[in-house]
Write a protein that holds these residues in place. Structure first.
Motif, short mmCIF file in Angstrom:
data_model
loop_
_atom_site.label_atom_id
_atom_site.label_comp_id
_atom_site.label_asym_id
_atom_site.label_seq_id
_atom_site.Cartn_x
_atom_site.Cartn_y
_atom_site.Cartn_z
N ALA A 150 0.83 -1.21 0.00
CA ALA A 150 0.00 0.00 0.00
C ALA A 150 0.87 1.25 0.00
O ALA A 150 0.60 2.23 -0.71
N ILE A 151 1.94 1.22 0.79
CA ILE A 151 2.84 2.37 0.86
C ILE A 151 3.72 2.46 -0.38
O ILE A 151 3.88 3.54 -0.97
N VAL A 152 4.26 1.34 -0.81
CA VAL A 152 5.15 1.35 -1.98
C VAL A 152 4.38 1.82 -3.22
O VAL A 152 4.86 2.68 -3.97
N ALA A 153 3.17 1.30 -3.43
CA ALA A 153 2.38 1.70 -4.59
C ALA A 153 2.00 3.18 -4.53
O ALA A 153 1.94 3.86 -5.55
N GLY A 154 1.74 3.69 -3.32
CA GLY A 154 1.33 5.08 -3.17
C GLY A 154 2.46 6.08 -3.17
O GLY A 154 2.29 7.21 -3.63
N LYS A 155 3.62 5.68 -2.67
CA LYS A 155 4.69 6.66 -2.48
C LYS A 155 5.98 6.35 -3.21
O LYS A 155 6.86 7.20 -3.27
N GLU A 156 6.12 5.13 -3.75
CA GLU A 156 7.41 4.76 -4.32
C GLU A 156 7.34 4.23 -5.74
O GLU A 156 8.36 3.80 -6.27
N ASP A 157 6.18 4.25 -6.37
CA ASP A 157 6.09 3.84 -7.77
C ASP A 157 6.89 4.85 -8.59
O ASP A 157 6.57 6.04 -8.60
N PRO A 158 7.95 4.41 -9.27
CA PRO A 158 8.83 5.36 -9.96
C PRO A 158 8.17 6.10 -11.12
O PRO A 158 8.71 7.08 -11.60
N ARG A 159 7.01 5.68 -11.53
CA ARG A 159 6.31 6.35 -12.63
C ARG A 159 5.59 7.62 -12.20
O ARG A 159 5.16 8.42 -13.04
N PHE A 160 5.45 7.81 -10.87
CA PHE A 160 4.66 8.93 -10.34
C PHE A 160 5.41 9.60 -9.19
O PHE A 160 6.20 8.96 -8.51
N PRO A 161 5.10 10.88 -8.95
CA PRO A 161 5.66 11.51 -7.74
C PRO A 161 5.00 10.88 -6.51
O PRO A 161 3.90 10.33 -6.61
N PRO A 162 5.66 10.94 -5.35
CA PRO A 162 5.05 10.38 -4.14
C PRO A 162 3.67 10.99 -3.88
O PRO A 162 3.46 12.18 -4.05
N MET A 163 2.75 10.14 -3.49
CA MET A 163 1.39 10.57 -3.22
C MET A 163 1.37 11.53 -2.03
O MET A 163 2.14 11.39 -1.09
N LYS A 164 0.47 12.50 -2.10
CA LYS A 164 0.26 13.46 -1.02
C LYS A 164 -1.02 13.09 -0.27
O LYS A 164 -1.96 12.53 -0.85
N GLU A 165 -1.08 13.44 0.99
CA GLU A 165 -2.24 13.10 1.81
C GLU A 165 -3.54 13.66 1.22
O GLU A 165 -4.58 13.02 1.28
N ARG A 166 -3.47 14.81 0.62
CA ARG A 166 -4.68 15.44 0.07
C ARG A 166 -5.29 14.64 -1.08
O ARG A 166 -6.44 14.84 -1.45
N GLU A 167 -4.52 13.73 -1.68
CA GLU A 167 -5.02 12.92 -2.79
C GLU A 167 -5.90 11.75 -2.33
O GLU A 167 -6.66 11.20 -3.13
N VAL A 168 -5.81 11.38 -1.07
CA VAL A 168 -6.48 10.18 -0.58
C VAL A 168 -7.98 10.21 -0.84
O VAL A 168 -8.59 9.20 -1.20
N ALA A 169 -8.62 11.35 -0.69
CA ALA A 169 -10.07 11.45 -0.87
C ALA A 169 -10.51 11.10 -2.29
O ALA A 169 -11.67 10.73 -2.51
N ASP A 170 -9.61 11.18 -3.25
CA ASP A 170 -9.94 10.89 -4.65
C ASP A 170 -9.49 9.51 -5.09
O ASP A 170 -9.51 9.20 -6.28
N LEU A 171 -9.09 8.67 -4.14
CA LEU A 171 -8.52 7.37 -4.51
C LEU A 171 -9.56 6.27 -4.59
O LEU A 171 -10.56 6.25 -3.88
N GLN A 172 -9.26 5.34 -5.47
CA GLN A 172 -9.94 4.07 -5.56
C GLN A 172 -8.85 3.01 -5.49
O GLN A 172 -7.74 3.22 -5.98
N LEU A 173 -9.15 1.89 -4.90
CA LEU A 173 -8.17 0.85 -4.68
C LEU A 173 -8.66 -0.47 -5.26
O LEU A 173 -9.81 -0.84 -5.07
N ASN A 174 -7.79 -1.15 -5.97
CA ASN A 174 -8.05 -2.52 -6.41
C ASN A 174 -7.02 -3.40 -5.75
O ASN A 174 -5.83 -3.09 -5.78
N VAL A 175 -7.47 -4.50 -5.17
CA VAL A 175 -6.57 -5.46 -4.53
C VAL A 175 -6.91 -6.85 -5.04
O VAL A 175 -7.66 -7.58 -4.40
N PRO A 176 -6.40 -7.23 -6.21
CA PRO A 176 -6.58 -8.62 -6.61
C PRO A 176 -5.53 -9.48 -5.91
O PRO A 176 -4.39 -9.07 -5.76
#
Length: 119
Positions: free
Chosen positions: A74-100
């Motif tokens: 959850a942390i690596v995908a949100g803050k360490e995916d090299p394709r994106f800047p680290p996620m900010k707390e303000r983005e959480v309200a707009d998130l959807q999560l898939n966990v297959p």
């Protein structure tokens, strides 16, 4: 094989949210056996047009303990995916999560549903 559930999603959201506050690992109390299996954590963010686009993802097909895997991924995908800047707390309200998981089921949850406690 373990199927993904709302509890898997709730753990991922709690972990990500806690990481902004504590910068550490979340404490998640549950007597449920999360099982083992392959795991992917995919965060999607709602855009201005109302559709969700990829915001971060990580996963593996190897068998691993899902509770620990979800906490880490959850942390690596949100803050360490090299394709994106680290996620900010303000983005959480707009998130959807898939966990297959390694099973056939895919659990999906929007932050709104997590915040309402319907998980």
């Amino acid at each position: 094989m373990q199927e993904a559930t709302d509890l898997h999603c709730a753990l991922a959201f709690k972990t990500l949210i806690d990481s902004f506050k504590t910068n550490g690992i979340t404490q998640f109390q549950s007597d449920v056996d999360f099982g083992e299996g392959g795991l992917f954590v995919t965060w999607k963010k709602k855009g201005r047009d109302g559709t969700y686009g990829l915001r971060g993802c990580i996963g593996c097909f190897n068998t691993l303990p899902l509770k620990e895997g979800i906490v880490q991924y959850a942390i690596v995908a949100g803050k360490e995916d090299p394709r994106f800047p680290p996620m900010k707390e303000r983005e959480v309200a707009d998130l959807q999560l898939n966990v297959p998981t390694g099973g056939d089921a895919r659990a999906r949850m929007e932050h709104r549903r997590y915040a309402q406690g319907t998980a």
